[in-house]
Motif scaffolding. Sequence first.
Motif, mmCIF file in Angstrom:
data_model
loop_
_atom_site.group_PDB
_atom_site.id
_atom_site.type_symbol
_atom_site.label_atom_id
_atom_site.label_comp_id
_atom_site.label_asym_id
_atom_site.label_seq_id
_atom_site.Cartn_x
_atom_site.Cartn_y
_atom_site.Cartn_z
ATOM 1 N N SER A 1 0.834 -1.046 -0.041
ATOM 2 C CA SER A 1 -0.222 -0.074 -0.013
ATOM 3 C C SER A 1 0.897 1.194 0.146
ATOM 4 O O SER A 1 1.967 1.219 0.476
ATOM 5 N N ILE A 2 0.200 2.476 -0.419
ATOM 6 C CA ILE A 2 1.113 3.467 -0.213
ATOM 7 C C ILE A 2 -0.060 4.704 0.246
ATOM 8 O O ILE A 2 -1.282 4.691 -0.166
ATOM 9 N N GLU A 3 0.291 5.346 1.137
ATOM 10 C CA GLU A 3 -0.418 6.478 1.773
ATOM 11 C C GLU A 3 0.102 7.758 1.861
ATOM 12 O O GLU A 3 1.533 7.857 2.044
ATOM 13 N N TRP A 4 -0.652 8.723 1.630
ATOM 14 C CA TRP A 4 -0.036 10.428 1.415
ATOM 15 C C TRP A 4 -1.122 11.083 2.145
ATOM 16 O O TRP A 4 -2.311 11.154 2.048
ATOM 17 N N SER A 5 -0.482 12.023 2.726
ATOM 18 C CA SER A 5 -1.360 13.366 3.341
ATOM 19 C C SER A 5 -0.691 14.752 2.948
ATOM 20 O O SER A 5 0.452 14.838 2.920
ATOM 21 N N GLN A 6 -1.632 15.421 2.581
ATOM 22 C CA GLN A 6 -1.301 16.781 2.168
ATOM 23 C C GLN A 6 -0.737 17.640 3.147
ATOM 24 O O GLN A 6 0.301 18.515 2.877
ATOM 25 N N GLU A 7 -1.042 17.480 4.485
ATOM 26 C CA GLU A 7 -0.495 18.082 5.448
ATOM 27 C C GLU A 7 0.771 17.677 5.966
ATOM 28 O O GLU A 7 1.652 18.391 6.591
ATOM 29 N N HIS A 8 1.199 16.560 5.156
ATOM 30 C CA HIS A 8 2.707 15.999 5.305
ATOM 31 C C HIS A 8 3.298 15.545 4.048
ATOM 32 O O HIS A 8 3.572 14.605 3.713
ATOM 33 N N ALA A 9 3.151 16.589 3.107
ATOM 34 C CA ALA A 9 3.275 16.345 1.726
ATOM 35 C C ALA A 9 4.629 15.713 1.417
ATOM 36 O O ALA A 9 4.959 15.209 0.215
ATOM 37 N N ASN A 10 5.538 15.890 2.112
ATOM 38 C CA ASN A 10 6.967 15.494 1.856
ATOM 39 C C ASN A 10 7.277 14.046 1.797
ATOM 40 O O ASN A 10 8.310 13.488 1.593
ATOM 41 N N TYR A 11 6.223 13.273 2.450
ATOM 42 C CA TYR A 11 6.199 11.846 2.665
ATOM 43 C C TYR A 11 5.515 10.956 2.088
ATOM 44 O O TYR A 11 3.993 11.220 1.951
ATOM 45 N N LEU A 12 5.810 9.664 1.849
ATOM 46 C CA LEU A 12 5.048 8.746 1.485
ATOM 47 C C LEU A 12 5.121 7.545 2.285
ATOM 48 O O LEU A 12 6.398 6.918 2.972
ATOM 49 N N LYS A 13 4.312 6.682 2.783
ATOM 50 C CA LYS A 13 4.133 5.676 3.725
ATOM 51 C C LYS A 13 4.012 4.502 2.771
ATOM 52 O O LYS A 13 2.890 4.454 2.283
ATOM 53 N N ILE A 14 5.128 3.691 2.679
ATOM 54 C CA ILE A 14 5.050 2.401 1.762
ATOM 55 C C ILE A 14 5.108 1.309 2.704
ATOM 56 O O ILE A 14 6.056 1.113 3.204
ATOM 57 N N SER A 15 4.069 0.514 2.422
ATOM 58 C CA SER A 15 4.046 -0.880 3.097
ATOM 59 C C SER A 15 3.927 -1.905 1.916
ATOM 60 O O SER A 15 3.201 -1.756 1.288
ATOM 61 N N LYS A 16 4.928 -2.945 2.379
ATOM 62 C CA LYS A 16 4.771 -4.263 1.592
ATOM 63 C C LYS A 16 4.481 -5.587 2.374
ATOM 64 O O LYS A 16 4.881 -5.499 3.630
ATOM 65 N N VAL A 17 3.895 -6.606 1.732
ATOM 66 C CA VAL A 17 3.580 -7.926 2.463
ATOM 67 C C VAL A 17 4.905 -8.499 2.977
ATOM 68 O O VAL A 17 5.920 -8.533 2.311
ATOM 69 N N ASN A 18 4.894 -8.709 4.364
ATOM 70 C CA ASN A 18 6.156 -9.458 4.842
ATOM 71 C C ASN A 18 7.432 -8.449 5.019
ATOM 72 O O ASN A 18 8.433 -8.887 5.236
#
Length: 381
Positions: A273-290
């Motif tokens: 998955s990938i998550e992004w928030s405009q109020e913390h726009a410099n960052y992506l949270k990237i998650s992968k299985v295992n």
Amino acid sequence: MSKRLTYGMVGGSKDSQIGIVHRKAINLHGKAELVCGSFSRNFKNTLTTGKELKIEEKRLYRNYEEMAEEESKRPDKIDFVSIVTPNSSHYEVAKKFLESGINVMCEKPLTVTLKEAEELKQLARKNNLLFAVAYSYTGYSMLRYARELIKRGEIGEVRFINGRYISEWMAKVPFAGKNSRHEWRSDPKVSGLSNCVADIGVHVDNVVSFLTGLKIKTLIARMDKFVEPGRLDDNATILINYDNGAEGIYWTSQIVVGHENTLDIGIYGTKGSIEWSQEHANYLKISKVNHPFITLSRGSEKVDDFIKNDYVTPGGHQEGYVEAFARVYDKFINAITKKKKGELLEQRDLDFPTVEDGVKGMRFIEKCIESTERGVSWVEF
């Protein structure tokens, strides 16, 4: 062709919030100069604004009709117009400039009906003009990088999407008559058929489409009127079915106390998955299985150079809204410049929100309204 492009603005007087944002965004890269305008229905306001912006008085116009007609006759006519008026006038203003042979950047929503939006799309094609729509959030670097990761299959096939755009500015008092600057947003005569969905809900839909390329198959929407039951929606919950079998939920609201401008997007796939928030726009949270999740910053060496090449400031510095908006304008201006040189535009040159995106946004609004009016029922997109 080393000379800067020129542009004019309709709306956006000195007291306009969004007009100032547009001008700052254009100025950031310095590739276009504001040379004319009809900034207000009140000509005195236009003259005052034009004087502050150091525009020649002879290129300050009483209305948009005069501006389009006079500019189209000039040997140095403007290269594009930026339309930052309330929703109900977008169609007539854009139509006039397209008929006058001038490229258009228009605020969203594109119009107040899908029919009008389709007409503008056909007119732009007929006259071979570029037409951009101000879906500004697609300009953020890390959203553009997220699109690339999804395209590469880093999170697998998309299964579920969660998007929300929530704010609080209508929560505290009945809005009508309380704030002349923004009151028009809940007035159907000016805003059109929707307030909340048309104002910010379309941003959620546009960002999801930008990231995934998925098309909506069906949706069901509940549009609420908590603050002013006799006016337009201030909150909406929307369920989505996409063409690949994925599902999604959008929440858009202007009555959520404690949230100033929260745009959050989560894309969940078979591999991660990938998550992004405009109020913390410099960052992506990237998650992968295992694998443990990672937070990737725009300064990371993992971010591709073609993303970094568009940076105004290097990683470690916060990228803001005007900077993202400027990137949208920069892509649009580069396309006009290339076309003006007589060069053929490739698909990569059109990497900005186009009139087609504006049409899709209007379809989204009308389908949400249709669903709500049919007793909150599923409708085909």
